[in-house]
Scaffold this motif. Sequence first.
Motif, PDB file in Angstrom:
ATOM      1  N   ALA A 245       5.054  17.920 127.205  1.00  0.00           N
ATOM      2  CA  ALA A 245       4.215  17.149 125.974  1.00  0.00           C
ATOM      3  C   ALA A 245       2.945  17.161 126.527  1.00  0.00           C
ATOM      4  O   ALA A 245       1.739  16.207 126.501  1.00  0.00           O
ATOM      5  N   SER A 246       2.080  18.043 126.582  1.00  0.00           N
ATOM      6  CA  SER A 246       1.192  18.744 127.142  1.00  0.00           C
ATOM      7  C   SER A 246       0.119  18.773 125.476  1.00  0.00           C
ATOM      8  O   SER A 246       0.255  18.555 124.763  1.00  0.00           O
ATOM      9  N   LYS A 247      -1.325  18.874 126.033  1.00  0.00           N
ATOM     10  CA  LYS A 247      -2.095  18.965 124.899  1.00  0.00           C
ATOM     11  C   LYS A 247      -2.248  20.080 124.204  1.00  0.00           C
ATOM     12  O   LYS A 247      -2.715  20.127 123.247  1.00  0.00           O
ATOM     13  N   ALA A 248      -2.176  21.251 125.367  1.00  0.00           N
ATOM     14  CA  ALA A 248      -2.090  22.697 125.283  1.00  0.00           C
ATOM     15  C   ALA A 248      -0.720  21.835 123.691  1.00  0.00           C
ATOM     16  O   ALA A 248      -0.840  23.213 122.592  1.00  0.00           O
ATOM     17  N   ARG A 249       0.514  21.638 124.216  1.00  0.00           N
ATOM     18  CA  ARG A 249       1.204  22.009 123.602  1.00  0.00           C
ATOM     19  C   ARG A 249       1.496  21.052 122.561  1.00  0.00           C
ATOM     20  O   ARG A 249       1.516  21.544 120.886  1.00  0.00           O
ATOM     21  N   LEU A 250       0.311  20.023 122.206  1.00  0.00           N
ATOM     22  CA  LEU A 250       0.047  19.137 121.153  1.00  0.00           C
ATOM     23  C   LEU A 250      -0.148  19.697 120.449  1.00  0.00           C
ATOM     24  O   LEU A 250      -0.326  20.044 118.699  1.00  0.00           O
ATOM     25  N   ALA A 251      -1.335  20.619 120.173  1.00  0.00           N
ATOM     26  CA  ALA A 251      -1.970  21.480 119.595  1.00  0.00           C
ATOM     27  C   ALA A 251      -1.033  22.736 119.212  1.00  0.00           C
ATOM     28  O   ALA A 251      -1.690  23.120 117.521  1.00  0.00           O
ATOM     29  N   ARG A 252      -0.471  23.033 119.382  1.00  0.00           N
ATOM     30  CA  ARG A 252       0.638  24.238 119.027  1.00  0.00           C
ATOM     31  C   ARG A 252       1.261  23.520 117.597  1.00  0.00           C
ATOM     32  O   ARG A 252       1.970  24.124 116.397  1.00  0.00           O
ATOM     33  N   LEU A 253       1.705  21.723 117.656  1.00  0.00           N
ATOM     34  CA  LEU A 253       2.578  21.033 116.772  1.00  0.00           C
ATOM     35  C   LEU A 253       1.296  20.905 115.818  1.00  0.00           C
ATOM     36  O   LEU A 253       1.786  20.069 114.336  1.00  0.00           O
ATOM     37  N   LEU A 254       0.247  20.721 116.102  1.00  0.00           N
ATOM     38  CA  LEU A 254      -1.126  20.642 115.164  1.00  0.00           C
ATOM     39  C   LEU A 254      -1.967  21.309 114.578  1.00  0.00           C
ATOM     40  O   LEU A 254      -3.264  21.414 114.868  1.00  0.00           O
ATOM     41  N   GLY A 255      -1.106  22.271 113.627  1.00  0.00           N
ATOM     42  CA  GLY A 255      -2.117  23.177 113.194  1.00  0.00           C
ATOM     43  C   GLY A 255      -1.857  24.745 113.752  1.00  0.00           C
ATOM     44  O   GLY A 255      -1.943  26.035 113.301  1.00  0.00           O
ATOM     45  N   GLY A 256      -0.992  24.662 114.667  1.00  0.00           N
ATOM     46  CA  GLY A 256      -0.819  25.515 115.942  1.00  0.00           C
ATOM     47  C   GLY A 256       1.110  26.354 114.569  1.00  0.00           C
ATOM     48  O   GLY A 256       1.373  26.317 114.050  1.00  0.00           O
ATOM     49  N   PRO A 257       1.734  28.180 115.578  1.00  0.00           N
ATOM     50  CA  PRO A 257       2.688  28.539 115.009  1.00  0.00           C
ATOM     51  C   PRO A 257       3.904  27.056 115.450  1.00  0.00           C
ATOM     52  O   PRO A 257       4.750  27.749 114.763  1.00  0.00           O
ATOM     53  N   ASP A 258       4.241  26.309 116.321  1.00  0.00           N
ATOM     54  CA  ASP A 258       5.157  25.512 115.989  1.00  0.00           C
ATOM     55  C   ASP A 258       4.640  24.042 114.719  1.00  0.00           C
ATOM     56  O   ASP A 258       5.174  22.886 114.870  1.00  0.00           O
ATOM     57  N   LEU A 262       7.366  17.495 109.741  1.00  0.00           N
ATOM     58  CA  LEU A 262       7.388  16.405 110.431  1.00  0.00           C
ATOM     59  C   LEU A 262       7.798  16.276 111.572  1.00  0.00           C
ATOM     60  O   LEU A 262       8.192  16.654 112.483  1.00  0.00           O
ATOM     61  N   LEU A 263       5.711  15.591 112.151  1.00  0.00           N
ATOM     62  CA  LEU A 263       6.157  15.432 113.304  1.00  0.00           C
ATOM     63  C   LEU A 263       5.437  14.157 113.666  1.00  0.00           C
ATOM     64  O   LEU A 263       5.071  13.283 113.237  1.00  0.00           O
ATOM     65  N   PHE A 264       6.872  13.173 115.191  1.00  0.00           N
ATOM     66  CA  PHE A 264       7.297  12.002 115.569  1.00  0.00           C
ATOM     67  C   PHE A 264       6.101  12.020 117.036  1.00  0.00           C
ATOM     68  O   PHE A 264       6.450  12.884 117.482  1.00  0.00           O
ATOM     69  N   THR A 265       5.127  11.480 117.371  1.00  0.00           N
ATOM     70  CA  THR A 265       5.069  11.026 118.572  1.00  0.00           C
ATOM     71  C   THR A 265       4.485   9.767 118.780  1.00  0.00           C
ATOM     72  O   THR A 265       4.590   8.653 118.053  1.00  0.00           O
ATOM     73  N   ALA A 266       4.969   9.477 120.350  1.00  0.00           N
ATOM     74  CA  ALA A 266       4.689   8.080 120.487  1.00  0.00           C
ATOM     75  C   ALA A 266       4.188   8.205 122.108  1.00  0.00           C
ATOM     76  O   ALA A 266       4.787   9.121 122.836  1.00  0.00           O
ATOM     77  N   GLY A 267       3.120   7.275 121.922  1.00  0.00           N
ATOM     78  CA  GLY A 267       2.688   7.263 123.055  1.00  0.00           C
ATOM     79  C   GLY A 267       1.170   6.399 123.623  1.00  0.00           C
ATOM     80  O   GLY A 267       1.418   5.973 122.183  1.00  0.00           O
ATOM     81  N   HIS A 268       0.229   6.677 124.932  1.00  0.00           N
ATOM     82  CA  HIS A 268      -0.538   5.326 124.134  1.00  0.00           C
ATOM     83  C   HIS A 268      -1.997   6.432 123.395  1.00  0.00           C
ATOM     84  O   HIS A 268      -1.938   7.661 123.143  1.00  0.00           O
ATOM     85  N   GLY A 269      -2.620   5.709 122.579  1.00  0.00           N
ATOM     86  CA  GLY A 269      -3.957   6.031 122.284  1.00  0.00           C
ATOM     87  C   GLY A 269      -5.106   5.242 122.763  1.00  0.00           C
ATOM     88  O   GLY A 269      -4.342   4.419 123.756  1.00  0.00           O
ATOM     89  N   VAL A 270      -5.952   6.654 122.778  1.00  0.00           N
ATOM     90  CA  VAL A 270      -7.065   6.129 123.610  1.00  0.00           C
ATOM     91  C   VAL A 270      -8.244   5.125 123.119  1.00  0.00           C
ATOM     92  O   VAL A 270      -7.961   5.375 121.424  1.00  0.00           O
ATOM     93  N   GLY A 271      -8.838   4.510 123.617  1.00  0.00           N
ATOM     94  CA  GLY A 271      -9.335   3.130 122.875  1.00  0.00           C
ATOM     95  C   GLY A 271     -10.426   3.321 123.888  1.00  0.00           C
ATOM     96  O   GLY A 271     -11.003   3.725 124.977  1.00  0.00           O
ATOM     97  N   PHE A 272     -11.235   2.452 123.395  1.00  0.00           N
ATOM     98  CA  PHE A 272     -12.745   2.835 123.500  1.00  0.00           C
ATOM     99  C   PHE A 272     -13.551   1.313 123.333  1.00  0.00           C
ATOM    100  O   PHE A 272     -14.316   0.591 122.159  1.00  0.00           O
ATOM    101  N   PRO A 273     -15.250   0.860 124.410  1.00  0.00           N
ATOM    102  CA  PRO A 273     -15.531  -0.517 124.036  1.00  0.00           C
ATOM    103  C   PRO A 273     -16.261  -0.194 122.638  1.00  0.00           C
ATOM    104  O   PRO A 273     -16.564   0.453 122.417  1.00  0.00           O
TER     105      PRO A 273
END
Length: 477
Positions: A245-258, A262-273
């Motif tokens: 579940a790498s960034k490169a793999r996610l790129a293939r699922l978000l507009g790439g060949p894969d 329907l894409l379902f993802t689960a994990g951390h969202g990043v936040g900032f102050p």
Amino acid sequence: MESAADDRFSFNGIDASSGRPLVPDLSAAALARLARGLPVDTDAIELHELRASQPFATAEDVDPRRLEEAGWAVVFAHDADPAIREALAPLLAHRRAQASAIDDRRYREFLGPDAHRPGERKQAFLARHGVARSGPVDPDRLPYYLLIVGDPARIPFEFQAQLDVQYAVGRLHFDRVEDYAHYARSVVLAETTHISRAGLTLFGTRHPGDRASELSSDHLIGGLHAALARTRSRCPLALVPAADASKARLARLLGGPDTPALLFTAGHGVGFPADDPRQRDHQGALLCQDWPGPTWSRPIPQDFYFAGDDLAHDADLRGLVAFFFACFGGGTPQQDAFHPRGQGPPPLLAAQPFVARLASQLLAHPRGGALAVIAHVDRSWASAFHGGRSGPEVEVFTSAIKRMIDGHPVGYAMEYFGSRHAELSADLALALDEDSEPGLAHDRELADLWTTSSDARNYLVLGDPAVRVTTNNAARA
């Protein structure tokens, strides 16, 4: 007796400025104290009582799966730029033709004096337009599908959540007028040329020693995969192993060949102050398996997470519906909603509330945007799917996804979350009313009810709630 682990509640979010959790694990006792100091959602309680006798939001003779019966409307901010309405014109004309097929009243545009007014809550908006504040939806008075168009600083997230208890609601907000045109064109093209993609893909990270991602991988992704694999749907189901579940793999699922339907993802969202210059562009971005895990205790580089500006210029997102289980994946409110009353003003999470950049850039990609993004406003909880001693609870997620892959409108599918919020809010009100039993067991009950109710309330649809997942095998009602 509950173990110490059973007494911990975990968030799915990492502070990218420090590498530490956005919120540390909290005990049941701490969350019970918080629940006792926060208001209960009375709108949700009222809906729960209504649905005891009326199980659907729409009137008995109205099929919510059919736009010509349920109706469709757009709600603009009071000071909306007329150019936004013009940019959305192709989508509005498309929906008018569908929703007004039986009765012209089932297509509405709330503009100018009819638009949402500053500070207006659900009850005042409905009363001003002659609509009952509760009861089954009558599409001749106010359509079931409602698209809010506006900045959450003008039309608050809270207004959307209030309406979403009873209606199927989505939101659009972009910084540029041309992005509304990109989105409108993508939806009309997908629905008139029958763009479709194959299947549902589950993508989840798992970082050893990180309790939140271990829970979301084992119980949410694992539970969904097991439940959906047992269904008779012909929709192809793919599971990305956590190790992949790498960034490169996610790129293939978000507009790439894969890219799936329907894409379902689960994990951390990043936040900032709130004062971090990266917050507006990167808050709610998806932390990938590239992150080494909790041993990493310094700022997180963008190499580890997928943000809106990581979308490829030639990405093809047409026909995609994305569902992100991640803190701030849908947006960020201005104030901390988890601050008890009577303890001073709530801390600021952001200078102004905003829609997550990744979600908005997915919808407005100039080469063809996604149909909808379903995601969380504020922080998300592992208790949304893991009920402590009762084990995994993924039925609401499974039911919503099944409804989507069967070709029903996304907003209608999300009614499962609205029903869950209504039921849990009623249970929480009762538990608080009977709050006289000291000890861990009762604290655990309050903590469970409050976190799961808050979590169900904070999912929102970004995009038109009437769009449908366009799998090759999705049935059309």
